[in-house]
Design an enzyme around this catalytic site. Structure first.
Site, PDB file in Angstrom:
ATOM      1  N   GLU A 170       0.815  -1.153  -0.093  1.00  0.00           N
ATOM      2  CA  GLU A 170       0.046   0.080   0.008  1.00  0.00           C
ATOM      3  C   GLU A 170       0.643   1.241  -0.044  1.00  0.00           C
ATOM      4  OE1 GLU A 170      -0.609  -2.682   1.572  1.00  0.00           O
ATOM      5  OE2 GLU A 170      -2.944  -3.177   1.003  1.00  0.00           O
ATOM      6  N   HIS A 239     -10.242  -5.985  10.074  1.00  0.00           N
ATOM      7  CA  HIS A 239     -11.174  -5.771   8.660  1.00  0.00           C
ATOM      8  C   HIS A 239     -12.530  -4.961   9.250  1.00  0.00           C
ATOM      9  CE1 HIS A 239      -9.155  -8.796   5.998  1.00  0.00           C
ATOM     10  NE2 HIS A 239      -8.257  -8.048   6.672  1.00  0.00           N
TER      11      HIS A 239
END
Length: 436
Positions: A170, A239
């Site tokens: 990322e 998450h």
């Protein structure tokens, strides 16, 4: 190449000393080869997307990009020496078009309801077709079509370099997108999950939000960073992150949270066209929400809130998934004789204080319902703004309904207990407004 380097590096631990020097030479050669490949990627135009700096300065980004009308494939790369476009045959080998690309395009029927993921896909598709500087990158956005199918089959239309699959890195691809935005492109970064973008927090905070300011206005960073977030259904703590307040503290970025297929499409189109860096929040449980969407010309303001329901008793301020939690509570409240006004904030930075003030002038009471954390969340910031700016308009202190300050549990019952439920909204309205 990197895999073989890793194997060579491990083998050095067991190789005799006399072979070590030879293996180090091989390893260094491999590293140089990888570095050379990376240099080629950044210096050569990405099929007409990433032009060399000299070409960008001499011809401008738009002349550096020549895109065919029907496929989005480049007609030629920019030649570094002259800034001219080379002939297609001399740069890109001819390739056969897929049969579906040869067929006349089918005009979409915008009166048909769309899932939110389809609405987002339409927005990306239309903006990439409208502007050849728009591209999207992220993990599995290409052939797989994105983890929630927002980029399904776009690579077939625009090619593998405008719909760029990236490694699981990322910080690397977010930094690359910011650099691309500085040189004239309009990248869209898809985070497979918003929680993963914490790995790119340095790029977002120190680069994305600040470069326009620290360069004295010489650079702008028109990048959209989007992806799924929020509490899903048993996705576990890592998450189920709500990162709105993390990013709200960064100077120089705008925050937008979408809640319907229609505003998702219109807002994403506006975000792509904006010259500001936009962090675009999509709730993981809303992708399969279905509703009508606007046409290719419908674009919605990034700074304005949306009136969901007009009322006179109390102002309920919310965003994202909590819009539906609130509206479920409103049904029960209506049956009890209450008349709440519901506003979807949409813009989390900056807040639409004009719309908020107008509503509080009428109701004199405010309740904030959010999925963000109680401590330091969006609601804390908004409550402070309302108390400081509109204190004289209030007949009651602002009430905040927020998630618990705990990691989100995996067990369904415990997960539900950490976030706001409709019953809590009903109780809060009854307490603030009084009995009917």
């Amino acid at each position: 190449g990197l895999g073989s380097l890793r194997i060579m590096d491990q083998s050095l631990l067991f190789a005799p000393r006399r072979q070590a020097s030879k293996r180090y030479v091989l390893m260094v050669s491999g590293v140089m080869a990888v570095a050379f490949c990376c240099a080629c990627i950044f210096s050569v135009s990405s099929e007409g997307l990433l032009a060399s700096p000299s070409a960008l300065h001499s011809t401008g980004i738009k002349s550096a990009l020549k895109i065919t009308a029907n496929t989005g494939a480049p007609l030629g790369l920019v030649q570094k020496a002259t800034g001219q476009c080379a002939s297609p045959a001399s740069v890109i080998p001819p390739r056969a078009l897929a049969p579906e690309l040869l067929a006349p395009p089918v005009k979409p029927d915008f009166s048909e309801p769309r899932f939110m993921w389809q609405a987002l896909r339409e927005a990306v598709d239309e903006e990439m077709e409208r502007d050849p500087t728009v591209m999207i990158m992220g993990e599995d956005v290409g052939h797989y079509g994105g983890s929630y199918k927002v980029t399904t089959d776009l690579y077939k239309k625009f090619g593998d370099l405008r719909v760029l699959d990236t490694p699981i890195c990322e910080n690397g691809f977010t930094g690359m997108a910011i650099g691309a935005a500085m040189t004239g492109l309009r990248p869209i970064v898809e985070g497979m999950n918003m929680g993963f973008l914490l790995l790119a927090f340095n790029q977002i905070s120190n680069n994305c939000g600040m470069l326009h300011y620290t360069s004295g206005g010489q650079y702008k960073v028109p990048v959209v960073i989007r992806g799924p977030g929020g509490v899903g259904r048993q996705l576990g703590a890592e998450h189920s992150q709500r990162l709105e307040s993390y990013f709200q503290a960064i100077p120089g970025v705008q925050l937008v949270a979408v809640s319907t297929p229609r505003n998702a499409k219109a807002l994403l189109k506006a975000a792509i066209r904006s010259d500001n860096p936009i962090i675009f929040f999509e709730h993981v449980l809303l992708y399969n929400l279905k509703d009508e969407v606007g046409g290719p010309d419908e674009v919605q303001s990034l700074e304005h809130a949306e009136m969901v329901r007009e009322g006179k008793d109390v102002t309920i301020l919310t965003y994202g998934r909590m819009r539906y939690t609130v509206m479920e509570a409103v049904k029960a409240l209506e049956a009890k004789g209450y008349d709440p006004e519901v506003i979807d904030l949409i813009s989390l930075k900056p807040f639409d204080l004009h719309a908020i003030k107008k509503s509080i002038e009428k109701t004199h009471k405010a309740i904030i319902v959010e999925e963000c954390m109680l401590t330091g969340g969006i609601g804390a910031s908004l409550s402070s703004e309302i108390h400081e700016r509109f204190f004289d308009l209030l007949d009651h202190n602002v009430v905040r309904l927020s998630s618990q300050d705990v990691p989100t549990a995996f067990a369904l019952e415990l997960e539900s207990a950490t976030i706001v439920q409709p019953e809590q909204v009903i109780t809060a309205v009854e307490r603030v407004v009084g009995s009917k």
